[in-house]
Write an enzyme that holds these catalytic residues in place. Structure first.
Site, PDB file in Angstrom:
ATOM      1  N   THR A 139      10.820  -7.277  -2.718  1.00 30.94           N
ATOM      2  CA  THR A 139      11.005  -7.141  -1.266  1.00 30.94           C
ATOM      3  C   THR A 139      10.350  -8.301  -0.544  1.00 30.94           C
ATOM      4  O   THR A 139       9.415  -8.916  -1.063  1.00 30.94           O
ATOM      5  CB  THR A 139      10.360  -5.825  -0.778  1.00 30.94           C
ATOM      6  OG1 THR A 139      10.346  -5.806   0.653  1.00 30.94           O
ATOM      7  CG2 THR A 139       8.919  -5.690  -1.248  1.00 30.94           C
ATOM      8  N   ASP A 140      10.809  -8.567   0.670  1.00 28.63           N
ATOM      9  CA  ASP A 140      10.187  -9.647   1.458  1.00 28.63           C
ATOM     10  C   ASP A 140       8.763  -9.233   1.873  1.00 28.63           C
ATOM     11  O   ASP A 140       7.958 -10.063   2.293  1.00 28.63           O
ATOM     12  CB  ASP A 140      11.033  -9.968   2.695  1.00 28.63           C
ATOM     13  CG  ASP A 140      11.194  -8.776   3.628  1.00 28.63           C
ATOM     14  OD1 ASP A 140      11.874  -8.910   4.672  1.00 28.63           O
ATOM     15  OD2 ASP A 140      10.651  -7.685   3.334  1.00 28.63           O
ATOM     16  N   GLU A 141       8.461  -7.945   1.741  1.00 26.80           N
ATOM     17  CA  GLU A 141       7.143  -7.477   2.199  1.00 26.80           C
ATOM     18  C   GLU A 141       5.995  -7.968   1.330  1.00 26.80           C
ATOM     19  O   GLU A 141       4.837  -7.916   1.751  1.00 26.80           O
ATOM     20  CB  GLU A 141       7.124  -5.938   2.265  1.00 26.80           C
ATOM     21  CG  GLU A 141       8.084  -5.360   3.279  1.00 26.80           C
ATOM     22  CD  GLU A 141       7.547  -4.100   3.931  1.00 26.80           C
ATOM     23  OE1 GLU A 141       8.326  -3.419   4.617  1.00 26.80           O
ATOM     24  OE2 GLU A 141       6.362  -3.791   3.768  1.00 26.80           O
ATOM     25  N   ALA A 166      21.740   5.789  -7.126  1.00 32.61           N
ATOM     26  CA  ALA A 166      22.233   6.820  -6.196  1.00 32.61           C
ATOM     27  C   ALA A 166      21.464   6.753  -4.882  1.00 32.61           C
ATOM     28  O   ALA A 166      21.598   7.618  -4.020  1.00 32.61           O
ATOM     29  CB  ALA A 166      22.083   8.216  -6.812  1.00 32.61           C
ATOM     30  N   TYR A 192       2.744   0.228   0.047  1.00 36.44           N
ATOM     31  CA  TYR A 192       4.094   0.027  -0.500  1.00 36.44           C
ATOM     32  C   TYR A 192       4.245  -1.403  -1.003  1.00 36.44           C
ATOM     33  O   TYR A 192       4.600  -1.642  -2.165  1.00 36.44           O
ATOM     34  CB  TYR A 192       5.172   0.314   0.549  1.00 36.44           C
ATOM     35  CG  TYR A 192       6.486  -0.342   0.222  1.00 36.44           C
ATOM     36  CD1 TYR A 192       6.897  -1.501   0.901  1.00 36.44           C
ATOM     37  CD2 TYR A 192       7.297   0.158  -0.798  1.00 36.44           C
ATOM     38  CE1 TYR A 192       8.091  -2.136   0.562  1.00 36.44           C
ATOM     39  CE2 TYR A 192       8.490  -0.468  -1.130  1.00 36.44           C
ATOM     40  CZ  TYR A 192       8.876  -1.625  -0.451  1.00 36.44           C
ATOM     41  OH  TYR A 192      10.041  -2.251  -0.783  1.00 36.44           O
ATOM     42  N   LYS A 246       4.826  -3.104  -4.777  1.00 29.19           N
ATOM     43  CA  LYS A 246       5.958  -3.975  -5.142  1.00 29.19           C
ATOM     44  C   LYS A 246       5.450  -5.321  -5.649  1.00 29.19           C
ATOM     45  O   LYS A 246       6.006  -5.906  -6.577  1.00 29.19           O
ATOM     46  CB  LYS A 246       6.877  -4.166  -3.940  1.00 29.19           C
ATOM     47  CG  LYS A 246       7.596  -2.910  -3.478  1.00 29.19           C
ATOM     48  CD  LYS A 246       8.557  -2.357  -4.537  1.00 29.19           C
ATOM     49  CE  LYS A 246       9.848  -3.137  -4.600  1.00 29.19           C
ATOM     50  NZ  LYS A 246      10.819  -2.551  -5.567  1.00 29.19           N
TER      51      LYS A 246
HETATM   52  C1  LIG Z   1      12.299  -5.022   3.280  1.00 28.74           C
HETATM   53  C2  LIG Z   1      11.619  -3.700   3.570  1.00 28.74           C
HETATM   54  O1  LIG Z   1      12.372  -3.014   4.570  1.00 28.74           O
HETATM   55  C3  LIG Z   1      11.906  -1.702   4.846  1.00 28.74           C
HETATM   56  O2  LIG Z   1      10.554  -1.692   5.269  1.00 28.74           O
HETATM   57  P1  LIG Z   1      10.174  -1.768   6.850  1.00 28.74           P
HETATM   58  O3  LIG Z   1       8.860  -1.148   7.079  1.00 28.74           O
HETATM   59  O4  LIG Z   1      10.371  -3.129   7.399  1.00 28.74           O
HETATM   60  O5  LIG Z   1      11.351  -0.915   7.418  1.00 28.74           O
HETATM   61  P2  LIG Z   1      11.298   0.355   8.310  1.00 28.74           P
HETATM   62  O6  LIG Z   1      12.698   0.689   8.636  1.00 28.74           O
HETATM   63  O7  LIG Z   1      10.443   1.430   7.707  1.00 28.74           O
HETATM   64  O8  LIG Z   1      10.547  -0.195   9.614  1.00 28.74           O
HETATM   65  C4  LIG Z   1      11.125  -1.269  10.366  1.00 28.74           C
HETATM   66  C5  LIG Z   1      10.346  -1.376  11.662  1.00 28.74           C
HETATM   67  O9  LIG Z   1      10.670  -0.247  12.468  1.00 28.74           O
HETATM   68  C6  LIG Z   1       9.537   0.559  12.644  1.00 28.74           C
HETATM   69  N1  LIG Z   1       9.886   1.976  12.380  1.00 28.74           N
HETATM   70  C7  LIG Z   1      10.582   2.305  11.265  1.00 28.74           C
HETATM   71  C8  LIG Z   1      10.899   3.615  10.985  1.00 28.74           C
HETATM   72  C9  LIG Z   1      10.518   4.648  11.870  1.00 28.74           C
HETATM   73  O10 LIG Z   1      10.780   5.862  11.677  1.00 28.74           O
HETATM   74  N2  LIG Z   1       9.852   4.272  13.000  1.00 28.74           N
HETATM   75  C10 LIG Z   1       9.527   2.970  13.278  1.00 28.74           C
HETATM   76  O11 LIG Z   1       8.936   2.655  14.354  1.00 28.74           O
HETATM   77  C11 LIG Z   1       8.479   0.096  11.696  1.00 28.74           C
HETATM   78  O12 LIG Z   1       7.182   0.196  12.272  1.00 28.74           O
HETATM   79  C12 LIG Z   1       8.847  -1.329  11.443  1.00 28.74           C
HETATM   80  O13 LIG Z   1       8.210  -2.191  12.372  1.00 28.74           O
HETATM   81  C13 LIG Z   1      12.034  -0.850   3.610  1.00 28.74           C
HETATM   82  O14 LIG Z   1      11.580   0.468   3.922  1.00 28.74           O
HETATM   83  C14 LIG Z   1      11.175  -1.413   2.526  1.00 28.74           C
HETATM   84  O15 LIG Z   1      11.431  -0.697   1.329  1.00 28.74           O
HETATM   85  C15 LIG Z   1      11.415  -2.867   2.342  1.00 28.74           C
HETATM   86  O16 LIG Z   1      11.296  -3.383   1.231  1.00 28.74           O
END
Ligand SMILES: C[C@H]1O[C@H](OP(=O)(O)OP(=O)(O)OC[C@H]2O[C@@H](n3ccc(=O)[nH]c3=O)[C@H](O)[C@@H]2O)[C@H](O)[C@@H](O)C1=O
Length: 410
Positions: free
Chosen positions: A175-177, A55, A199, A203
């Protein structure tokens, strides 16, 4: 149409209110179900699929996709319905006889065991996790509890699940992280793990348990490490579309429908014991995401600098996750939706649905008139210059000629 058959373990809070809310407002979706396009010959060794976190955002895309595209499979969505989940992600499935929802928590091994046995589960797709990186800096232990212990509880339940059906495919959503920062060149699935935040560490740890259980207890596992997925029905994690760091961090975005196709491909063609990257070829900076979003909300370039404010960056912010997705491509998967079209579809969807999906959030976002975007500043180039570059077309860009996202109407 019959209401969703929500089975909840004894003692769970009643879902009646959200159920009525969900089914009552199915019309907000105009019956649209957001799914991918792939359909393979159903597997003979799979009859009943448990989707944990179904969900949620990515889990919701895959749940809808499999429930609609494969009437041959029973799809059982197991979700605790935390704040980022929404019954709206699955209520469009209410009329499907092959769909079932069970509310429950991954950390409750007995609840998982009941679901495995009650529904003769022979395939597990494990999406449930705390996924918002920013939150993991503030409350890292909850990520360990949900992502590591939750995964191990699931593995234990699967290990001991000896019903008429045993689990023949365990698809673990990583995740790629876990690779950490990948900037110089694309990495394949053999890269060493270098997680940089709580995070991604949780993972990576969860994956270690999956591989250890695969070896010691013959859990038939394969692992998926995807680039960033975006699109309709993603919980708006912060009040603004904020972008951290210099605004120049890069993320490679995959529209929900393409992700659903990727997971569908791996369900049907993935090899047990293997890991697979899902690679997006659309790398784009945070600042460009913000500017493109403001444009879609009708702002003109002279408004952008006014809407862009700088806030403190994350303790550490990976600059890029440049992964090589050749293994999945060899199975026939292709990315179809260009970022520009996926972003357009997403903005239009949020304008229509945000207030019904997450009413408590929409009170804090005036989607119709204001999109303020906070950019974290630790770089040198001023916002105005960066924004100018983007408006002059000096951007990461994206490959062209991809088809539009698919939305299946009822
Ligand atoms: C693969 C992963 O994707 C997601 O993690 P990630 O941190 O890359 O995604 P976000 O959308 O949280 O951040 C992307 C990028 O934007 C910046 N940002 C994001 C959200 C916000 O409110 N403000 C921001 O400035 C952030 O600093 C990043 O550089 C996913 O969350 C994760 O689960 C994954 O596995």
């Amino acid at each position: 149409m019959p209401a969703l058959r929500f089975l909840t373990p004894p003692g769970s809070p009643p879902v009646k209110k959200s159920l009525a809310l969900a089914t009552g407002r199915a019309s907000d979706l105009e019956g649209q179900r957001l799914i991918g396009t792939t359909r393979f010959e159903p597997r003979s060794d799979v009859k009943s699929i448990l989707i944990t976190g179904g969900a949620g955002f990515i889990g919701g895309w895959v749940t809808r996709h499999l429930a609609v595209q494969y009437p041959e499979y029973k799809i059982v969505c197991f979700d605790k319905l935390d704040v980022v989940a929404s019954l709206f992600n699955i209520n469009c499935l209410e009329s499907l006889p092959n769909f079932q929802f069970v509310r429950g928590d991954l950390t409750d091994q007995a609840a998982i065991a009941r679901v495995l046995s009650d529904h003769n589960i022979d395939c597990v797709m494990h999406f449930a996790a705390c996924s918002h990186v920013q939150n993991s800096f503030d409350d890292p232990l909850s990520f360990t509890v949900n992502n590591v212990i939750g995964t191990q509880q699931l593995l234990e339940a699967v290990r001991h699940h000896k019903g008429p059906q045993v689990v023949r495919r365990f698809i673990h959503v990583s995740t790629d992280e876990v690779y950490g920062d990948v900037v110089e060149s694309a990495c394949d699935e053999t890269k060493q793990f270098m997680p940089t935040n709580p995070y991604s560490a949780s993972k990576a740890a969860a994956e270690m348990y999956v591989w250890a259980y695969a070896k010691s207890f013959n859990i038939p596992a394969l692992v998926v490490r995807s680039n960033n997925v975006y699109g309709p029905a993603q919980y708006p994690e912060s009040n603004n579309a904020t972008s951290e760091c210099t605004g120049l961090n890069i993320r490679r975005y995959l529209y929900g429908a393409d992700a659903a196709d990727g997971f569908d491909t791996l369900l049907h063609k993935g090899v047990i014991g293997e890991a697979y990257n899902i690679q997006s070829s659309h790398g784009i900076t945070n600042l460009e995401v913000a500017v493109r979003t403001l444009e879609l909300f009708g702002y003109s370039p002279q408004d952008f600098t006014r809407c862009l404010t700088w806030i403190p960056d994350r303790p550490f912010n990976d600059h890029d996750y440049w992964v090589d997705g050749s293994k999945l491509a060899a199975l026939g998967w292709r990315q179809r939706v260009p970022f520009s079209e996926g972003l357009k579809a997403s903005v239009s969807w949020y304008r229509k649905n945000l207030d019904s999906w997450w009413p408590e959030v929409s009170k804090t976002i005036n989607v119709a008139s204001t999109v303020t975007t906070d950019i974290h500043h630790c770089g040198t180039q001023s916002t105005a210059n960066q924004v100018e570059d983007i408006c002059d077309g000096e951007t990461m860009g994206e490959s062209s000629g991809l088809s539009t996202p698919v939305m299946v109407s009822a």
